[in-house]
Scaffold this motif. Structure first.
Motif, PDB file in Angstrom:
ATOM      1  N   PRO A 557       7.754  -0.452 -10.705  1.00 14.27           N
ATOM      2  CA  PRO A 557       8.163  -1.341  -9.610  1.00 14.27           C
ATOM      3  C   PRO A 557       7.156  -2.477  -9.442  1.00 14.27           C
ATOM      4  CG  PRO A 557       8.153   0.967  -8.924  1.00 14.27           C
ATOM      5  CD  PRO A 557       7.464   0.900 -10.238  1.00 14.27           C
ATOM      6  N   PRO A 558       7.597  -3.632  -8.967  1.00 12.82           N
ATOM      7  CA  PRO A 558       6.683  -4.763  -8.804  1.00 12.82           C
ATOM      8  C   PRO A 558       5.648  -4.502  -7.719  1.00 12.82           C
ATOM      9  CG  PRO A 558       8.816  -5.253  -7.832  1.00 12.82           C
ATOM     10  CD  PRO A 558       8.976  -3.970  -8.581  1.00 12.82           C
ATOM     11  N   ALA A 559       4.431  -4.984  -7.935  1.00 13.70           N
ATOM     12  CA  ALA A 559       3.365  -4.795  -6.956  1.00 13.70           C
ATOM     13  C   ALA A 559       3.704  -5.453  -5.629  1.00 13.70           C
ATOM     14  CB  ALA A 559       2.063  -5.370  -7.512  1.00 13.70           C
ATOM     15  N   GLU A 560       4.542  -6.500  -5.675  1.00 12.74           N
ATOM     16  CA  GLU A 560       4.899  -7.228  -4.456  1.00 12.74           C
ATOM     17  C   GLU A 560       5.734  -6.381  -3.492  1.00 12.74           C
ATOM     18  OE1 GLU A 560       3.862  -9.882  -7.690  1.00 12.74           O
ATOM     19  OE2 GLU A 560       5.356  -8.275  -7.537  1.00 12.74           O
ATOM     20  N   ALA A 561       6.275  -5.254  -3.980  1.00 10.36           N
ATOM     21  CA  ALA A 561       7.092  -4.401  -3.111  1.00 10.36           C
ATOM     22  C   ALA A 561       6.237  -3.613  -2.123  1.00 10.36           C
ATOM     23  CB  ALA A 561       7.928  -3.438  -3.964  1.00 10.36           C
ATOM     24  N   ALA A 562       4.928  -3.539  -2.363  1.00  7.04           N
ATOM     25  CA  ALA A 562       4.072  -2.672  -1.544  1.00  7.04           C
ATOM     26  C   ALA A 562       4.088  -3.069  -0.073  1.00  7.04           C
ATOM     27  CB  ALA A 562       2.643  -2.686  -2.092  1.00  7.04           C
ATOM     28  N   ARG A 563       3.869  -4.334   0.224  1.00  5.65           N
ATOM     29  CA  ARG A 563       3.731  -4.736   1.629  1.00  5.65           C
ATOM     30  C   ARG A 563       5.030  -4.561   2.423  1.00  5.65           C
ATOM     31  NH1 ARG A 563      -1.040  -6.220   2.922  1.00  5.65           N
ATOM     32  NH2 ARG A 563      -2.512  -7.005   1.366  1.00  5.65           N
ATOM     33  N   GLN A 599      12.136   8.001  -1.413  1.00  2.00           N
ATOM     34  CA  GLN A 599      12.136   7.010  -2.485  1.00  2.00           C
ATOM     35  C   GLN A 599      11.162   5.880  -2.177  1.00  2.00           C
ATOM     36  OE1 GLN A 599      16.327   6.063  -2.523  1.00  2.00           O
ATOM     37  NE2 GLN A 599      16.740   7.455  -4.213  1.00  2.00           N
ATOM     38  N   GLY A 600      11.121   5.465  -0.910  1.00  6.01           N
ATOM     39  CA  GLY A 600      10.200   4.405  -0.523  1.00  6.01           C
ATOM     40  C   GLY A 600       8.751   4.811  -0.743  1.00  6.01           C
ATOM     41  N   ILE A 601       8.431   6.069  -0.396  1.00  5.47           N
ATOM     42  CA  ILE A 601       7.065   6.565  -0.614  1.00  5.47           C
ATOM     43  C   ILE A 601       6.731   6.569  -2.100  1.00  5.47           C
ATOM     44  CG2 ILE A 601       5.636   8.648  -0.478  1.00  5.47           C
ATOM     45  CD1 ILE A 601       7.030   9.247   2.199  1.00  5.47           C
ATOM     46  N   ASP A 602       7.670   7.025  -2.910  1.00  7.16           N
ATOM     47  CA  ASP A 602       7.435   7.083  -4.360  1.00  7.16           C
ATOM     48  C   ASP A 602       7.208   5.686  -4.938  1.00  7.16           C
ATOM     49  OD1 ASP A 602       7.865   8.741  -7.048  1.00  7.16           O
ATOM     50  OD2 ASP A 602       8.965   6.863  -7.223  1.00  7.16           O
ATOM     51  N   VAL A 603       8.063   4.734  -4.557  1.00  4.86           N
ATOM     52  CA  VAL A 603       7.915   3.367  -5.070  1.00  4.86           C
ATOM     53  C   VAL A 603       6.595   2.772  -4.609  1.00  4.86           C
ATOM     54  CG1 VAL A 603       8.885   1.038  -5.064  1.00  4.86           C
ATOM     55  CG2 VAL A 603      10.409   3.021  -5.178  1.00  4.86           C
ATOM     56  N   LEU A 604       6.267   2.988  -3.334  1.00  7.30           N
ATOM     57  CA  LEU A 604       5.011   2.463  -2.796  1.00  7.30           C
ATOM     58  C   LEU A 604       3.824   2.991  -3.593  1.00  7.30           C
ATOM     59  CD1 LEU A 604       3.384   0.958  -0.676  1.00  7.30           C
ATOM     60  CD2 LEU A 604       3.640   2.934   0.838  1.00  7.30           C
ATOM     61  N   ALA A 605       3.829   4.272  -3.898  1.00  6.78           N
ATOM     62  CA  ALA A 605       2.720   4.855  -4.657  1.00  6.78           C
ATOM     63  C   ALA A 605       2.635   4.257  -6.053  1.00  6.78           C
ATOM     64  CB  ALA A 605       2.884   6.368  -4.736  1.00  6.78           C
ATOM     65  N   ARG A 606       3.775   4.007  -6.661  1.00  4.71           N
ATOM     66  CA  ARG A 606       3.775   3.494  -8.031  1.00  4.71           C
ATOM     67  C   ARG A 606       3.428   2.010  -8.117  1.00  4.71           C
ATOM     68  NH1 ARG A 606       8.657   3.974 -10.854  1.00  4.71           N
ATOM     69  NH2 ARG A 606       9.895   4.599  -9.057  1.00  4.71           N
ATOM     70  N   THR A 607       3.373   1.323  -6.972  1.00  3.19           N
ATOM     71  CA  THR A 607       2.865  -0.054  -7.016  1.00  3.19           C
ATOM     72  C   THR A 607       1.359  -0.068  -7.243  1.00  3.19           C
ATOM     73  OG1 THR A 607       2.473  -0.178  -4.622  1.00  3.19           O
ATOM     74  CG2 THR A 607       4.662  -0.844  -5.419  1.00  3.19           C
ATOM     75  N   GLY A 608       0.698   1.072  -6.983  1.00  3.83           N
ATOM     76  CA  GLY A 608      -0.737   1.176  -7.218  1.00  3.83           C
ATOM     77  C   GLY A 608      -1.594   0.521  -6.152  1.00  3.83           C
ATOM     78  N   ASN A 609      -1.018   0.174  -5.025  1.00  7.82           N
ATOM     79  CA  ASN A 609      -1.762  -0.512  -3.969  1.00  7.82           C
ATOM     80  C   ASN A 609      -2.486   0.506  -3.088  1.00  7.82           C
ATOM     81  OD1 ASN A 609      -2.592  -1.984  -1.676  1.00  7.82           O
ATOM     82  ND2 ASN A 609      -0.909  -3.442  -1.938  1.00  7.82           N
ATOM     83  N   HIS A 610      -3.819   0.521  -3.147  1.00  5.14           N
ATOM     84  CA  HIS A 610      -4.596   1.499  -2.387  1.00  5.14           C
ATOM     85  C   HIS A 610      -4.527   1.275  -0.876  1.00  5.14           C
ATOM     86  CE1 HIS A 610      -7.385   3.367  -5.668  1.00  5.14           C
ATOM     87  NE2 HIS A 610      -6.117   3.329  -6.041  1.00  5.14           N
ATOM     88  N   GLU A 611      -4.005   0.129  -0.459  1.00  2.00           N
ATOM     89  CA  GLU A 611      -3.828  -0.086   0.974  1.00  2.00           C
ATOM     90  C   GLU A 611      -2.797   0.885   1.550  1.00  2.00           C
ATOM     91  OE1 GLU A 611      -3.095  -4.120   2.097  1.00  2.00           O
ATOM     92  OE2 GLU A 611      -4.493  -4.914   0.602  1.00  2.00           O
TER      93      GLU A 611
END
Length: 864
Positions: A557-563, A599-611
């Protein structure tokens, strides 16, 4: 061919295995979930019901798991399974539950009807949609439920639902649409005015639908003439709301009799009612003038005067044929229906096409034993795609989709250019049906068909007709090729929310990993192209669910999805305040629902954003177990050392219920606090925690680990013993050979572990298992396979000895066959003479030995 151990297990699912497969439905690995679903699809033993029912509660929020459990329980069709499925109607899997209940006649059907009394909106929506999808089932049960209901609210719901069923029911289908109207009308005398208002509103809805027309498709007929006396009574009702609703319905009918009733109330005492009467009369007058103009244009000769009472129905040849078509319900009618595709009446032709699709539908059974197709009607139906009437073309297209013969693909693709939007929409659905089918039906389109259909559907995305665009983007999800998905990506920014969501659905199907197919490199570029559009959709309430599902299916998933994900998920964190639970952040916004949280938690984790770490930590202590499990896995993916402390707290707190997940997550970190905590967990009362701790310990090369795992080889729970053995194998410590060898005859994971250790001691231990006839055959075969993988000079003699001993006691045994096959793979010349000794006998080992010797380049010579 010799079946593998895992395949044979799945083919013979037993009730005792149900709890294990239920648990695996929630596994993070799609392959494990898929195998568990297949196993449960082969479960027939009613003794498994308690485990399946318990699984419904354990899997709340996991719609995919609930689908499998509901489908499996549905086979038993008894009071317990019906009650359990009915209980989940209010949840995310409510639609799945309702659809299954309608297949469980009579108890399940009645349970669905009873659920119309529910105060839960999700449950009501689920049963409503399911009855609309199966209107004939609704007609069997809803009128009697309406009659016997003690709840006025339920009676009103059923009245409106019967009208919706009538609208969805094919007008040439069985039962005929007027039958639904007759089911509604008795409620006009209900003591509750709200129910009487619902009756008037339902009649209005049917009357409005009757006005719809499309050249070649005709007007639907709901038997509104039977509703006139009822509306006449309601127009004089003592309740003003009922009178108002009746006037509106009369205005929608807009015939002479309805106008006459309206005029009688034009000067009534109630101002609101009078206003509705005036508006209804105006609408009726305008509608009559428009109809007269159309009639005059179409018929230069004077038309018979329309009294508004409806024309008497004569017993015409057309009506007799339609009645006969409705009565034909088995494949013997197919030869009789084919000639009717050439009938002078377009209604007869359409009805015949529709019935052919219903009688000769595609096999949906897993083993192909549903029914034998006739297919003799296919050429005639293909010809009917050229009919002059759109109704016939649409019916023929739908029938060909249901039949699913590959010869219809090209004609259906050509029909996507039809000038009538409804024909195009039906054709897109037919092509989708040929791909996805139902049950275990397979895709019948060739790669060339997919390319041609995908290109045609992509072209329809620019259509000015909204229904055509909707149908095209929906069909692309099933029919389109990976290259077609490029044309879908721009639709993520479309102004039509439906198009946006269907575009995301199509991309989700393209992204979703298929463990049986090698990943196409083009998917990487497609993910990059779709990422910005999907991230933008997260910002819109109406599109965020489809967006997160597509992002979840992505490999990266794109890193931009994290925020945006963090912004949404923060509203899903619930806390306890003054003894009551509530969202931590209260406001006008809301987070995801059900499985989208996970699913949101999984995608968030896979963005790799430690925030994201602090937010995921919060999910470890909330009351949503599914979110907690995914938070544990997400923290493991992020690999942020700040998560270790919170995960250790979860591991050591019984009340949380996430200890196994925390243990598994801790296995990915390197922290001196972890090993002692995991070893302590091996003594937990929770066997799942003990098993997870054993698995996690395999990641730590610590002197304390091996003795702890060896001790767990004798745990009272089999899962713990298996996990400990697997962990010892992963540690690759040769000192584990002896303890593993002691348990290998009853622990297949110990057998596999010995194969990983690859020492001389492993050879002896595995040979002992393989040659012990008191050990289960499956375990012995595992031992032979593990033995063959070892890089040790003693392997070939051990396999030869096992093979020779086995053929002496069981000449056709599967263990001997496996030995022969493994020797063939190794291709060691020492095996040639022992293999030749097996030749010339009517046994499987003998046949395999001949094949193996030829592959080794050795001329077989039979031994006498």
């Amino acid at each position: 061919m010799l079946l593998t151990f895992s395949a044979s297990m799945l083919a013979q699912t037993k009730a005792a295995d149900a709890p294990k497969f239920v648990q695996q439905l929630n596994d993070k690995d799609p392959a494990v979930r898929g195998a568990a679903g297949t196993a449960l699809d082969n479960l027939k033993d009613p003794a498994a019901e308690p485990a399946l029912i318990a699984g419904l509660k354990q899997s709340s929020g996991n719609v995919s798991a609930l689908k499998v459990l509901v489908r499996t329980l549905g086979r038993f069709n008894d009071a317990k399974s019906v009650a359990a499925i009915a209980e989940i109607l209010p949840g995310e899997a409510g639609h799945v539950a309702a659809a299954q209940l309608l297949q469980m006649d009579p108890l399940g059907v009645q349970a669905a009807a009873d659920a119309t009394a529910s105060e839960d909106e999700n449950a009501l929506a689920a049963v409503r949609d399911s009855f609309i999808d199966a209107p004939e089932v609704g007609l069997k049960v809803l009128p009697s439920t309406l009659k016997n209901s003690k709840s006025a609210a339920q009676r009103a719901v059923i009245v409106v639902l019967l009208a919706d069923c009538a609208i969805q029911n094919p007008w040439y289908g069985d039962p005929p649409r007027p039958t639904f109207t007759k089911g509604i009308l008795p409620a006009a005398s209900d003591a509750d005015p709200g129910v009487r208002v619902a009756v008037a509103a339902a009649i209005q809805k049917l009357a409005e639908t009757e006005k719809m027309d499309d050249p070649g498709m005709g007007h639907p007929d709901f038997g509104m003439r039977d509703a006139l006396p009822v509306l006449k009574t309601l127009a004089g009702d003592q309740d003003a709301d009922v009178r108002t609703a009746a006037m509106d319905a009369l205005g929608s009918m807009a015939n002479a009799d309805a106008v006459a009733i309206l005029k009688k109330h034009l000067n009534g005492p109630d101002a609101t009612v009078k206003q509705h009467v005036a508006e209804a009369l105006k609408a009726a007058t305008e509608a009559a003038a428009e109809d007269a103009a159309k009639e005059a244009a179409a018929n230069p000769e004077p038309a018979p005067k329309n009294t508004g009472k409806g024309q008497a129905t004569g017993n015409t040849a057309e009506e007799r044929k339609l009645a006969q078509i409705k009565q034909w319900n088995d494949e013997t009618a197919i030869p009789k229906l084919i000639p009717l595709l050439q009938d002078a009446s377009s209604l007869v032709r359409a009805a015949a096409a529709d019935k052919l699709g219903k009688l000769d539908y595609r096999d949906t059974a897993m083993n192909g034993a549903d029914h034998m197709q006739n297919l003799s009607e296919v050429p005639a139906l293909i010809e009917a795609l050229k009919d002059s009437h759109a109704l016939v073309r649409a019916a023929a297209a739908e029938a060909l989709g249901a039949i699913g013969d590959e010869s219809a693909a090209a004609p259906l693709i050509a029909l996507l250019k039809d000038p009538k939007p409804k024909v195009v929409v039906t054709t897109t659905e037919a092509l989708s049906t040929m791909v996805r089918g139902a049950g275990y039906a397979q895709d019948v389109l060739s790669p060339e068909d997919h390319q041609a259909a995908g290109a045609a559907l992509a072209g329809l995305l620019a259509s000015s007709d909204q229904e055509v665009r909707h149908a095209a983007v929906s069909a692309l999800a099933n029919v389109g090729t990976l290259d077609d998905m490029k044309s879908v990506v721009p639709l993520l920014g479309d102004q039509d929310v439906f198009v946006q969501n269907r575009a995301a659905d199509a991309l989700e199907r393209a992204f979703y990993p298929n463990p049986n197919v090698e990943r196409d490199p083009k998917l990487d570029a497609l993910e990059l192209a779709a990422g910005p559009g999907l991230v933008a959709m997260l910002l819109i309430q109406e599109t965020r669910v489809a967006a997160v599902q597509a992002l979840f299916a992505m490999r990266k998933p794109p890193a931009e999805a994290a925020r945006p994900l963090m912004e949404i998920l923060k509203y899903n964190v619930w806390i306890i305040v003054d003894g009551r639970s509530r969202p931590e952040i209260q406001g006008a916004f809301s987070g995801f629902q059900g499985m989208q949280i996970e699913q949101g938690i999984d995608v968030l984790a896979r963005t790799g954003n430690h925030e994201a770490t602090p937010l995921l930590v919060k999910f470890l202590t909330i009351i949503n177990p599914g979110a907690g499990k995914h938070a544990c896995a997400g923290l493991a993916k992020l690999d942020d050392p700040r998560a270790v402390g919170p995960l250790l707290d979860v591991l050591q707190t019984k009340e949380v219920g996430l200890q196994p997940d925390a243990a598994e997550a801790l296995g990915t970190f390197q922290d001196p606090r972890i090993v002692p905590a995991l070893i302590q967990s091996l003594q937990s009362d929770n066997y799942s925690q003990r098993a997870a701790a054993a698995g996690a310990l395999s990641h730590f090369h610590d002197a304390r680990v091996l003795p702890a795992l060896v001790h767990s080889l004798t745990d009272e729970n089999a899962d713990v013993r298996y996990s400990a053995a697997e962990a010892l194998g992963n540690l690759r410590d040769a000192s584990a050979v002896e303890p593993l060898g002691k348990v290998a005859k009853t622990n297949y994971q110990a057998v596999r572990a010995l194969g990983k250790l690859n020492t001389a001691g492993s050879v002896a231990a595995l040979a002992s298992v393989a040659q012990d006839r008191q050990t289960q055959s499956a375990t012995r075969i595992e031992a032979v396979m593990a033995l063959a993988k070892l890089k040790d000079p003693g392997v070939v003699p051990a396999l030869i000895q096992t093979m020779e001993q086995e053929v002496t006691t069981d000449p056709s045994g599967t263990v001997a066959v496996q030995c022969v096959q493994e020797l063939g793979k190794i291709k060691d010349r020492r095996a040639v003479e022992p293999l030749r000794k097996l030749l010339g006998k009517p046994t499987m080992p003998s046949q395999e030995a001949e094949r193996v010797l030829r592959e080794m380049g050795v001329l077989p010579t039979a031994q006498n």
